[in-house]
Design an enzyme around this catalytic site. Structure first.
Site, short mmCIF file in Angstrom:
data_model
loop_
_atom_site.label_atom_id
_atom_site.label_comp_id
_atom_site.label_asym_id
_atom_site.label_seq_id
_atom_site.Cartn_x
_atom_site.Cartn_y
_atom_site.Cartn_z
N ASN A 283 22.05 42.86 101.76
CA ASN A 283 23.12 43.73 102.39
C ASN A 283 23.16 44.75 101.15
O ASN A 283 24.67 44.54 100.61
CB ASN A 283 24.38 42.87 102.69
CG ASN A 283 25.28 43.78 103.48
OD1 ASN A 283 25.35 44.88 103.66
ND2 ASN A 283 26.19 42.92 104.20
N TYR B 36 31.51 46.33 97.05
CA TYR B 36 32.04 45.37 96.18
C TYR B 36 31.98 45.84 94.60
O TYR B 36 32.88 45.65 94.08
CB TYR B 36 31.81 43.91 96.33
CG TYR B 36 31.90 43.42 98.01
CD1 TYR B 36 33.21 43.55 98.48
CD2 TYR B 36 30.69 42.95 98.78
CE1 TYR B 36 33.56 43.22 99.60
CE2 TYR B 36 31.25 42.54 100.03
CZ TYR B 36 32.59 42.40 100.30
OH TYR B 36 32.74 41.98 101.65
#
Length: 170
Positions: free
Chosen positions: A134, A141
């Protein structure tokens, strides 16, 4: 205007619907359909969601824009964390926005809310697992200040996948 609302049993059906729809939108096209259905039928049953809501060491929050729920997060502490972590760690087990709400700053707002919440509860470190396949989530993040600290296995049906563990000191 956005707000965050702790989820309780009165909103359990909405939580189940959003949890399943955001997971399907994010991952269904990347997984074997049969294995994916096995996972979804187990993890997004109303009974399972109700048990998760009853867990004293977990909490859910909705992200609300005006009067529309556009995302949610599930936070775990203590024994509810999916990995053994020190007491001053808070896990972000789920972090999802509904379709059409990505790239508008809502994810950043949700992360800031989580950091503020964690600090208010005296946690020092946030952590989560994110699928190695992903890249958008990994990049997000990282932009939020999280760094990789190992990995763990996430199972969809019979498919054993690798999640990177990412952490951030707050």
């Amino acid at each position: 205007m956005i707000t965050f609302q702790k989820v309780d049993h009165t909103r359990r059906r909405l939580l189940r619907d959003i949890a399943e729809s955001t997971f399907r939108d994010t991952y269904s096209h990347l997984n074997d359909p049969d294995q994916f259905e096995v996972y979804c039928s187990d993890h997004f049953s109303q009974e399972r969601i109700d048990r998760e809501l009853e867990e004293a060491s977990s909490t859910f929050f909705f992200l609300i824009q005006v009067e529309q729920t556009i995302g949610y997060t599930k936070l775990n502490f203590g024994n509810a964390q999916t990995e053994t972590m020190p007491e001053d760690h808070l896990e972000i087990e789920r972090f999802y926005l509904c379709s059409g709400h990505h790239g508008k700053g809502y994810g950043r707002s949700m992360m800031e809310f989580i950091k503020d919440y964690a600090r208010s509860q005296s946690y020092r470190t946030l952590w989560l697992g994110v699928w190695e396949k992903n890249p958008k989530a990994l990049a997000f993040y990282a932009r939020m200040g999280m760094t990789r600290h190992g990995s763990h296995t996430f199972v969809i049906g019979d498919d054993r996948q690798t999640d990177y563990i990412m952490k951030m000191d707050i």
